[in-house]
Design a protein around this motif. Structure first.
Motif, PDB file in Angstrom:
ATOM      1  N   ALA A  92      28.995  44.104  30.035  1.00 44.79           N
ATOM      2  CA  ALA A  92      28.372  45.399  30.297  1.00 44.79           C
ATOM      3  C   ALA A  92      29.041  46.145  31.444  1.00 44.79           C
ATOM      4  CB  ALA A  92      26.891  45.195  30.601  1.00 44.79           C
ATOM      5  N   GLN A  93      29.430  45.411  32.488  1.00 42.42           N
ATOM      6  CA  GLN A  93      29.972  46.046  33.685  1.00 42.42           C
ATOM      7  C   GLN A  93      31.493  46.240  33.634  1.00 42.42           C
ATOM      8  OE1 GLN A  93      26.428  46.609  34.820  1.00 42.42           O
ATOM      9  NE2 GLN A  93      27.904  46.996  36.437  1.00 42.42           N
ATOM     10  N   ALA A  94      32.182  45.324  32.949  1.00 43.59           N
ATOM     11  CA  ALA A  94      33.652  45.386  32.905  1.00 43.59           C
ATOM     12  C   ALA A  94      34.138  44.964  31.519  1.00 43.59           C
ATOM     13  CB  ALA A  94      34.241  44.474  33.984  1.00 43.59           C
ATOM     14  N   PRO A  95      33.817  45.745  30.493  1.00 43.41           N
ATOM     15  CA  PRO A  95      34.120  45.347  29.117  1.00 43.41           C
ATOM     16  C   PRO A  95      35.604  45.099  28.854  1.00 43.41           C
ATOM     17  CG  PRO A  95      33.478  47.674  29.236  1.00 43.41           C
ATOM     18  CD  PRO A  95      33.153  47.067  30.552  1.00 43.41           C
ATOM     19  N   ASP A  96      36.469  45.817  29.553  1.00 41.49           N
ATOM     20  CA  ASP A  96      37.901  45.645  29.324  1.00 41.49           C
ATOM     21  C   ASP A  96      38.458  44.386  29.976  1.00 41.49           C
ATOM     22  OD1 ASP A  96      37.317  46.777  31.798  1.00 41.49           O
ATOM     23  OD2 ASP A  96      39.294  47.702  31.981  1.00 41.49           O
ATOM     24  N   ARG A  97      37.611  43.679  30.744  1.00 45.44           N
ATOM     25  CA  ARG A  97      38.082  42.456  31.409  1.00 45.44           C
ATOM     26  C   ARG A  97      37.276  41.227  31.004  1.00 45.44           C
ATOM     27  NH1 ARG A  97      37.967  46.269  36.334  1.00 45.44           N
ATOM     28  NH2 ARG A  97      40.059  47.153  36.297  1.00 45.44           N
ATOM     29  N   ALA A  98      36.379  41.397  30.065  1.00 47.10           N
ATOM     30  CA  ALA A  98      35.495  40.300  29.654  1.00 47.10           C
ATOM     31  C   ALA A  98      36.280  39.114  29.101  1.00 47.10           C
ATOM     32  CB  ALA A  98      34.486  40.796  28.621  1.00 47.10           C
ATOM     33  N   ASP A  99      37.451  39.385  28.510  1.00 49.39           N
ATOM     34  CA  ASP A  99      38.231  38.290  27.926  1.00 49.39           C
ATOM     35  C   ASP A  99      38.905  37.428  28.984  1.00 49.39           C
ATOM     36  OD1 ASP A  99      40.007  40.219  28.755  1.00 49.39           O
ATOM     37  OD2 ASP A  99      41.318  40.064  27.002  1.00 49.39           O
ATOM     38  N   ARG A 100      38.835  37.854  30.230  1.00 46.68           N
ATOM     39  CA  ARG A 100      39.428  37.057  31.311  1.00 46.68           C
ATOM     40  C   ARG A 100      38.468  35.991  31.846  1.00 46.68           C
ATOM     41  NH1 ARG A 100      42.426  41.513  35.274  1.00 46.68           N
ATOM     42  NH2 ARG A 100      43.454  42.720  33.625  1.00 46.68           N
ATOM     43  N   LEU A 101      37.232  36.010  31.370  1.00 47.18           N
ATOM     44  CA  LEU A 101      36.201  35.111  31.899  1.00 47.18           C
ATOM     45  C   LEU A 101      35.938  33.932  30.966  1.00 47.18           C
ATOM     46  CD1 LEU A 101      33.845  34.487  33.939  1.00 47.18           C
ATOM     47  CD2 LEU A 101      32.399  35.876  32.429  1.00 47.18           C
ATOM     48  N   ALA A 102      35.861  32.746  31.557  1.00 49.15           N
ATOM     49  CA  ALA A 102      35.385  31.553  30.853  1.00 49.15           C
ATOM     50  C   ALA A 102      34.258  30.961  31.688  1.00 49.15           C
ATOM     51  CB  ALA A 102      36.507  30.539  30.676  1.00 49.15           C
ATOM     52  N   VAL A 103      33.147  30.629  31.045  1.00 51.95           N
ATOM     53  CA  VAL A 103      31.993  30.083  31.762  1.00 51.95           C
ATOM     54  C   VAL A 103      31.734  28.662  31.295  1.00 51.95           C
ATOM     55  CG1 VAL A 103      29.549  30.369  32.308  1.00 51.95           C
ATOM     56  CG2 VAL A 103      30.988  32.387  31.950  1.00 51.95           C
ATOM     57  N   LEU A 104      31.577  27.767  32.260  1.00 55.96           N
ATOM     58  CA  LEU A 104      31.286  26.362  31.968  1.00 55.96           C
ATOM     59  C   LEU A 104      29.950  26.005  32.599  1.00 55.96           C
ATOM     60  CD1 LEU A 104      32.360  23.621  30.857  1.00 55.96           C
ATOM     61  CD2 LEU A 104      33.381  23.245  33.109  1.00 55.96           C
ATOM     62  N   THR A 105      29.004  25.566  31.773  1.00 54.03           N
ATOM     63  CA  THR A 105      27.703  25.124  32.285  1.00 54.03           C
ATOM     64  C   THR A 105      27.834  23.657  32.678  1.00 54.03           C
ATOM     65  OG1 THR A 105      26.626  26.608  30.710  1.00 54.03           O
ATOM     66  CG2 THR A 105      25.234  24.987  31.813  1.00 54.03           C
ATOM     67  N   ALA A 106      27.929  23.416  33.976  1.00 57.51           N
ATOM     68  CA  ALA A 106      28.198  22.045  34.435  1.00 57.51           C
ATOM     69  C   ALA A 106      27.933  21.924  35.923  1.00 57.51           C
ATOM     70  CB  ALA A 106      29.650  21.673  34.129  1.00 57.51           C
ATOM     71  N   ASP A 107      27.826  20.678  36.362  1.00 64.26           N
ATOM     72  CA  ASP A 107      27.717  20.350  37.778  1.00 64.26           C
ATOM     73  C   ASP A 107      29.134  20.311  38.342  1.00 64.26           C
ATOM     74  OD1 ASP A 107      27.424  19.199  40.278  1.00 64.26           O
ATOM     75  OD2 ASP A 107      26.090  17.602  39.602  1.00 64.26           O
ATOM     76  N   ALA A 108      29.420  21.145  39.328  1.00 66.97           N
ATOM     77  CA  ALA A 108      30.768  21.224  39.889  1.00 66.97           C
ATOM     78  C   ALA A 108      31.234  19.909  40.498  1.00 66.97           C
ATOM     79  CB  ALA A 108      30.831  22.328  40.941  1.00 66.97           C
ATOM     80  N   LEU A 109      30.300  19.042  40.851  1.00 68.07           N
ATOM     81  CA  LEU A 109      30.669  17.747  41.421  1.00 68.07           C
ATOM     82  C   LEU A 109      31.163  16.768  40.361  1.00 68.07           C
ATOM     83  CD1 LEU A 109      27.794  17.244  44.016  1.00 68.07           C
ATOM     84  CD2 LEU A 109      30.247  17.433  44.519  1.00 68.07           C
ATOM     85  N   ARG A 110      30.984  17.129  39.102  1.00 67.56           N
ATOM     86  CA  ARG A 110      31.393  16.229  38.009  1.00 67.56           C
ATOM     87  C   ARG A 110      32.461  16.835  37.100  1.00 67.56           C
ATOM     88  NH1 ARG A 110      26.118  15.104  39.183  1.00 67.56           N
ATOM     89  NH2 ARG A 110      25.558  12.891  39.307  1.00 67.56           N
ATOM     90  N   VAL A 111      32.866  18.039  37.376  1.00 70.81           N
ATOM     91  CA  VAL A 111      33.865  18.705  36.537  1.00 70.81           C
ATOM     92  C   VAL A 111      35.230  18.065  36.739  1.00 70.81           C
ATOM     93  CG1 VAL A 111      35.115  20.873  36.200  1.00 70.81           C
ATOM     94  CG2 VAL A 111      32.654  20.894  36.462  1.00 70.81           C
ATOM     95  N   THR A 112      35.962  17.883  35.640  1.00 68.55           N
ATOM     96  CA  THR A 112      37.309  17.340  35.694  1.00 68.55           C
ATOM     97  C   THR A 112      38.287  18.350  35.091  1.00 68.55           C
ATOM     98  OG1 THR A 112      37.232  16.293  33.515  1.00 68.55           O
ATOM     99  CG2 THR A 112      36.339  15.030  35.372  1.00 68.55           C
TER     100      THR A 112
END
Length: 282
Positions: A92-112
């Protein structure tokens, strides 16, 4: 709101829309000031070739400031409601840059590294106060591709991370961070830029990756932990358990060129690495 960034009204509206109330359990304090996130991006020195790892993106304030400046943002969010809301906010806020985002639902202490879609080159984050140091150290260890980090943390934590030998707040976080990087304070942040406003000030800490000492990391960290667990004691006594006895600790210290009567707060990471390299063999 300016250039797609989120102000106080937009943050509160997004929270209401998604039924989100900031929780102390997850250390959630959302940035509501566009100038603050612009400043963070500037101080982080990120550019068009960077893949930024953002921990705890929340409602997207910092994410939206990062997206125009970098190649990609990989956002790691432990709260599934926030993780689900973020792509829509960016669209909604930056439609031309939405493809630059990846979201991971995770605990940052366990991400590899295997969990991420690309190797991150920089960590830029408003870290939750309650897990700031463990998350930072985990990221530096887990992602050797990180060349630098700019983190916003509680002012007291910022002081500890940037402290040098001899300082009253110099301790385990100070030394372990320097295993990976050069560390410096990069400014202060007032409580008013957050919602809800925390009772403490915040600080920015900049870390630039450097080659670690030529020693075993886990053994060096064991020495650091032992030295500061009883920081009032001389090292020959504080390291007795690690070495097997006070005499063995004294021998290891002398072999490393460290005064056995010194205390941990007087040593830098190189000193601890040399002590680790001289651990007595059983």
């Amino acid at each position: 709101m300016s250039d797609g960034l989120l102000g106080p009204a937009q943050i509160r509206a997004l929270a209401a829309e998604h039924g989100i109330s900031p929780t102390k359990t997850l250390g959630q304090n959302f940035v509501i000031d566009p100038n603050t996130v612009r400043r963070i991006v500037r101080v982080a020195e990120v550019g068009p070739s960077d893949v930024v790892l953002e921990v705890g993106p929340g409602l997207g304030s910092l994410t939206l400031a990062l997206l125009p400046a970098v190649a990609r943002v990989v956002a790691v969010e432990i709260d599934p409601r926030l993780a689900a809301a973020l792509p829509g906010t960016v669209a909604a806020q930056a439609p031309d840059r939405a493809d630059r985002l990846a979201v991971l639902t995770a605990d940052a202490l366990r991400v590899t590294a295997a969990d991420l879609p690309a190797e991150p080159t920089a960590l830029v984050a408003n870290l939750p106060y309650n897990v700031a140091v463990p998350v930072l150290l985990h990221a530096l260890e887990t992602f050797p591709s990180l060349t630098r980090a700019l983190v916003m943390v509680q002012a007291e934590v910022a002081e500890r991370l940037a402290a040098t030998p001899g300082s009253r707040v110099y301790g385990v976080p100070s030394v372990k961070a320097r295993w990976y990087a050069e560390v410096s304070r990069a400014g202060s942040v007032g409580a008013a830029v957050f919602w809800p406003a925390p009772r403490v000030e915040s600080g920015l800490v900049l870390l630039r990756r450097r080659e670690p000492p030529a020693a075993d990391r886990s053994e060096t960290f064991a020495v650091i932990d032992a030295a500061f667990a009883q920081r009032r004691k001389m090292l020959r006594a504080a390291l007795a358990g690690w070495a097997g006895s006070a005499a063995a600790a004294t021998a290891a210290l002398e072999a490393a060129g460290v005064d056995p009567t010194a205390r941990g707060e007087a040593l830098d990471v190189g000193d601890f690495a040399r002590i680790a390299a001289h651990k007595p063999r059983p």
